[in-house]
Design a protein around this motif. Sequence first.
Motif, PDB file in Angstrom:
ATOM      1  N   LYS A   3      20.708  22.519  23.567  1.00  0.00           N
ATOM      2  CA  LYS A   3      20.731  23.806  24.245  1.00  0.00           C
ATOM      3  C   LYS A   3      20.902  23.630  25.747  1.00  0.00           C
ATOM      4  CE  LYS A   3      18.207  28.179  24.495  1.00  0.00           C
ATOM      5  NZ  LYS A   3      17.000  28.902  24.050  1.00  0.00           N
ATOM      6  N   THR A   4      20.282  22.582  26.319  1.00  0.00           N
ATOM      7  CA  THR A   4      20.428  22.341  27.747  1.00  0.00           C
ATOM      8  C   THR A   4      21.854  21.912  28.082  1.00  0.00           C
ATOM      9  OG1 THR A   4      19.698  20.045  27.510  1.00  0.00           O
ATOM     10  CG2 THR A   4      18.015  21.694  27.981  1.00  0.00           C
ATOM     11  N   LEU A   5      22.498  21.189  27.168  1.00  0.00           N
ATOM     12  CA  LEU A   5      23.894  20.813  27.390  1.00  0.00           C
ATOM     13  C   LEU A   5      24.791  22.037  27.350  1.00  0.00           C
ATOM     14  CD1 LEU A   5      24.123  17.550  25.280  1.00  0.00           C
ATOM     15  CD2 LEU A   5      23.963  17.760  27.747  1.00  0.00           C
ATOM     16  N   LEU A   6      24.485  22.961  26.457  1.00  0.00           N
ATOM     17  CA  LEU A   6      25.243  24.208  26.404  1.00  0.00           C
ATOM     18  C   LEU A   6      25.091  24.974  27.718  1.00  0.00           C
ATOM     19  CD1 LEU A   6      26.870  26.402  24.969  1.00  0.00           C
ATOM     20  CD2 LEU A   6      24.725  27.245  24.000  1.00  0.00           C
ATOM     21  N   ALA A   7      23.855  24.987  28.233  1.00  0.00           N
ATOM     22  CA  ALA A   7      23.619  25.680  29.504  1.00  0.00           C
ATOM     23  C   ALA A   7      24.407  25.025  30.633  1.00  0.00           C
ATOM     24  CB  ALA A   7      22.124  25.690  29.825  1.00  0.00           C
ATOM     25  N   ALA A   8      24.473  23.688  30.605  1.00  0.00           N
ATOM     26  CA  ALA A   8      25.237  22.979  31.638  1.00  0.00           C
ATOM     27  C   ALA A   8      26.716  23.321  31.555  1.00  0.00           C
ATOM     28  CB  ALA A   8      25.044  21.467  31.485  1.00  0.00           C
ATOM     29  N   THR A   9      27.236  23.382  30.337  1.00  0.00           N
ATOM     30  CA  THR A   9      28.638  23.753  30.154  1.00  0.00           C
ATOM     31  C   THR A   9      28.896  25.169  30.653  1.00  0.00           C
ATOM     32  OG1 THR A   9      28.770  22.321  28.215  1.00  0.00           O
ATOM     33  CG2 THR A   9      30.482  23.992  28.457  1.00  0.00           C
ATOM     34  N   ALA A  10      27.983  26.080  30.290  1.00  0.00           N
ATOM     35  CA  ALA A  10      28.141  27.472  30.702  1.00  0.00           C
ATOM     36  C   ALA A  10      28.109  27.603  32.222  1.00  0.00           C
ATOM     37  CB  ALA A  10      27.046  28.327  30.076  1.00  0.00           C
ATOM     38  N   GLU A  11      27.175  26.883  32.861  1.00  0.00           N
ATOM     39  CA  GLU A  11      27.067  26.967  34.317  1.00  0.00           C
ATOM     40  C   GLU A  11      28.334  26.464  34.997  1.00  0.00           C
ATOM     41  OE1 GLU A  11      24.248  25.332  37.980  1.00  0.00           O
ATOM     42  OE2 GLU A  11      23.614  25.093  35.907  1.00  0.00           O
ATOM     43  N   ALA A  12      28.861  25.332  34.506  1.00  0.00           N
ATOM     44  CA  ALA A  12      30.101  24.801  35.079  1.00  0.00           C
ATOM     45  C   ALA A  12      31.259  25.769  34.865  1.00  0.00           C
ATOM     46  CB  ALA A  12      30.421  23.443  34.462  1.00  0.00           C
ATOM     47  N   ASN A  13      31.307  26.379  33.691  1.00  0.00           N
ATOM     48  CA  ASN A  13      32.372  27.327  33.388  1.00  0.00           C
ATOM     49  C   ASN A  13      32.291  28.548  34.301  1.00  0.00           C
ATOM     50  OD1 ASN A  13      34.604  28.003  31.557  1.00  0.00           O
ATOM     51  ND2 ASN A  13      33.291  29.700  30.947  1.00  0.00           N
ATOM     52  N   ASN A  14      31.076  29.077  34.496  1.00  0.00           N
ATOM     53  CA  ASN A  14      30.883  30.230  35.374  1.00  0.00           C
ATOM     54  C   ASN A  14      31.221  29.877  36.820  1.00  0.00           C
ATOM     55  OD1 ASN A  14      29.984  31.604  33.128  1.00  0.00           O
ATOM     56  ND2 ASN A  14      27.825  31.287  33.575  1.00  0.00           N
ATOM     57  N   TYR A  15      30.819  28.680  37.226  1.00  0.00           N
ATOM     58  CA  TYR A  15      31.088  28.246  38.599  1.00  0.00           C
ATOM     59  C   TYR A  15      32.594  28.148  38.853  1.00  0.00           C
ATOM     60  CZ  TYR A  15      31.331  25.224  42.703  1.00  0.00           C
ATOM     61  OH  TYR A  15      31.633  24.697  43.933  1.00  0.00           O
ATOM     62  N   ASN A  16      33.322  27.562  37.889  1.00  0.00           N
ATOM     63  CA  ASN A  16      34.774  27.454  38.047  1.00  0.00           C
ATOM     64  C   ASN A  16      35.431  28.825  38.115  1.00  0.00           C
ATOM     65  OD1 ASN A  16      35.127  24.644  38.160  1.00  0.00           O
ATOM     66  ND2 ASN A  16      34.911  24.466  35.951  1.00  0.00           N
ATOM     67  N   ALA A  17      34.930  29.768  37.303  1.00  0.00           N
ATOM     68  CA  ALA A  17      35.471  31.134  37.336  1.00  0.00           C
ATOM     69  C   ALA A  17      35.217  31.773  38.698  1.00  0.00           C
ATOM     70  CB  ALA A  17      34.854  31.971  36.230  1.00  0.00           C
ATOM     71  N   LEU A  18      34.025  31.529  39.243  1.00  0.00           N
ATOM     72  CA  LEU A  18      33.680  32.061  40.569  1.00  0.00           C
ATOM     73  C   LEU A  18      34.593  31.467  41.639  1.00  0.00           C
ATOM     74  CD1 LEU A  18      30.116  32.547  42.008  1.00  0.00           C
ATOM     75  CD2 LEU A  18      31.807  31.316  43.342  1.00  0.00           C
ATOM     76  N   GLU A  19      34.791  30.156  41.588  1.00  0.00           N
ATOM     77  CA  GLU A  19      35.632  29.491  42.583  1.00  0.00           C
ATOM     78  C   GLU A  19      37.073  29.986  42.511  1.00  0.00           C
ATOM     79  OE1 GLU A  19      34.976  26.773  45.016  1.00  0.00           O
ATOM     80  OE2 GLU A  19      33.190  28.010  44.798  1.00  0.00           O
ATOM     81  N   GLN A  20      37.582  30.153  41.316  1.00  0.00           N
ATOM     82  CA  GLN A  20      38.956  30.627  41.171  1.00  0.00           C
ATOM     83  C   GLN A  20      39.117  32.046  41.716  1.00  0.00           C
ATOM     84  OE1 GLN A  20      40.297  30.168  37.111  1.00  0.00           O
ATOM     85  NE2 GLN A  20      39.613  28.048  37.013  1.00  0.00           N
ATOM     86  N   GLY A  21      38.127  32.899  41.457  1.00  0.00           N
ATOM     87  CA  GLY A  21      38.179  34.261  41.968  1.00  0.00           C
ATOM     88  C   GLY A  21      38.138  34.298  43.485  1.00  0.00           C
ATOM     89  N   THR A  22      37.275  33.451  44.067  1.00  0.00           N
ATOM     90  CA  THR A  22      37.159  33.393  45.532  1.00  0.00           C
ATOM     91  C   THR A  22      38.460  32.928  46.175  1.00  0.00           C
ATOM     92  OG1 THR A  22      34.795  32.899  45.327  1.00  0.00           O
ATOM     93  CG2 THR A  22      35.841  32.416  47.429  1.00  0.00           C
ATOM     94  N   LYS A  23      39.063  31.872  45.600  1.00  0.00           N
ATOM     95  CA  LYS A  23      40.316  31.350  46.157  1.00  0.00           C
ATOM     96  C   LYS A  23      41.452  32.363  46.035  1.00  0.00           C
ATOM     97  CE  LYS A  23      39.290  26.448  45.365  1.00  0.00           C
ATOM     98  NZ  LYS A  23      39.676  25.222  44.610  1.00  0.00           N
ATOM     99  N   ALA A  24      41.504  33.042  44.900  1.00  0.00           N
ATOM    100  CA  ALA A  24      42.578  34.027  44.691  1.00  0.00           C
ATOM    101  C   ALA A  24      42.447  35.187  45.678  1.00  0.00           C
ATOM    102  CB  ALA A  24      42.529  34.543  43.249  1.00  0.00           C
TER     103      ALA A  24
END
Length: 549
Positions: free
Chosen positions: A402-423
């Motif tokens: 479950k903690t690995l899933l949370a890590a994956t989710a956090e990285a995925n959300n972070y990448n989405a945030l970064e892409q939105g900011t750059k765009a």
Amino acid sequence: FDRTMSTSSSDDERPERTTGPVPRQFIKINTKGDSFELVEEELQNVLDAVPEGMPISVVCVVGAFRTGKSFALDLFLRYLRHTDDPAKNVRTEDPPPDKAHEEWLMKDGGTLEGIAEHNKDNGECQQTLKHSGFSWRPGNIRNTTGMWIWSQPFIRHNPKAGAPGEPDEVAVLLVDTQGMFDMETTQMLTAAIFGLSTLVSSYLVYNVEKRIQEDNLQHLALFTEYGRVALQSFQDATSAGPPQPFQTLQFLVRDFQDFDDEDDVEKSVAEQEPYLSQVLDKEAAHKDLKEVRTHIGMCFENASVFMLPHPGSEVPKKRYSGDLSLVNSSFLALFHRLAVSIFGTNSPKPTPKEAQNELGAVVKKRMQNRYLMASELLSYVKNYVNVFHEAVQGEGVFPEAKTLLAATAEANNYNALEQGTKAYRAAMDKICGSKEAYVAPSKITEEHKRHLAACLKHYDRIASLGPKEKILEFRDKLEGNLKDMYDEYIENNKHKAPDMLRLLSILIMICSATYFLSSIINMFCWPPATIHFDFEYADVCTSTLHGMK
């Protein structure tokens, strides 16, 4: 697990060639063999070499130590190097199956790259400088520690090019891993290396000896427990059938002894699938063994097997120096088919036979039904390493999935945030960036609302993994960041306005001064005595007033 750099053990350090691609160690093991660290710069440098916007395929080889993983990877390197030009790979007819490997095997000479020498005085394993490859050596002393990635991405033609949503090219990354169960590494660290490889890869090659045994399946089930919890999470969130959390698993069976005729390539290949079906047959297994097989099927989208015969009696000997002429031709002929099944032919116009053999090749790394780019992979790796670090600080057991899933989710959300900011920044810079002229504030506000909505829509499409509250938390952060940037654009735009105001104020001052001066002059002027300009005081005074008007 150590997240900061520390002194590496001697077998971590290998001489580097001054030029050309080399393996880069991005996961290092400490001298006690009970913790590892991420060398972020090494991984970042490799990922930066991938062309922007190109999907990646991550091929990891895992398995027990001293089973030939690095040896196989160096053969992969030869194949990839000598099929790197798509134009040269177009052929009108297929070579004989038992001769196809001859096109690429000997092009770099007769000695396989990566052969390492063991220094008996200090125990170090040093790679021969005249070769460039993943370090390997015969014998029973461990060679590879941690995780290594080849510094050169291989740009391959996508066999699925032309289909909707499919790119023309894919960047292939090769990863070598430390062997399991080497009597020098803790069980926790072994689990971490295998688990990290599974999480990062799009194509996981599980290297086993002679046959697929029950303990191989048990270890695989343990290390993919993350998949079961991820699957359960999807089931809770949706009513539709969830996808498997991992992509492609291939059992690579080395020294397989049960071929009917290992010299017959086509016949040997045809024996592969029935063998796997027999091993994974849930109906024939006992209840507890059936659960393991069911779990593996639930965790991987695709599972396959490839068996290779023994490479020859000379290869395992300590004196073996990488001479490819001593490797059995049946091994090499089947290895060619293995390479094609993983990496494809890299031909834009494969023959019908080649197209059949490369089905399922070049598996692109995917996260939540979208292809992952190289710039995003580092975020996931960092999060996974942090998870294992936190686990060892506790009771030292394998971390909960479950903690690995949370890590994956956090990285995925972070990448989405970064892409939105750059765009958002890229779009707004074109309208009111530092190099642009003054813009009406209403125009900036209008553009802000339009691009804010587009960036949030993009975020919602990508950030779909993990708890809803975490997704909303990152979404709110993105929205807040974009509003802060909007305020900066408004403020910077104001600083461009004084240039116009200064000009206007100067004009007003000139007009005011002119009016005031004309009033003063008018008080002391009288009409001229004649209509002719004869330089009398009244003539000069009147001319000045007319000029000021």
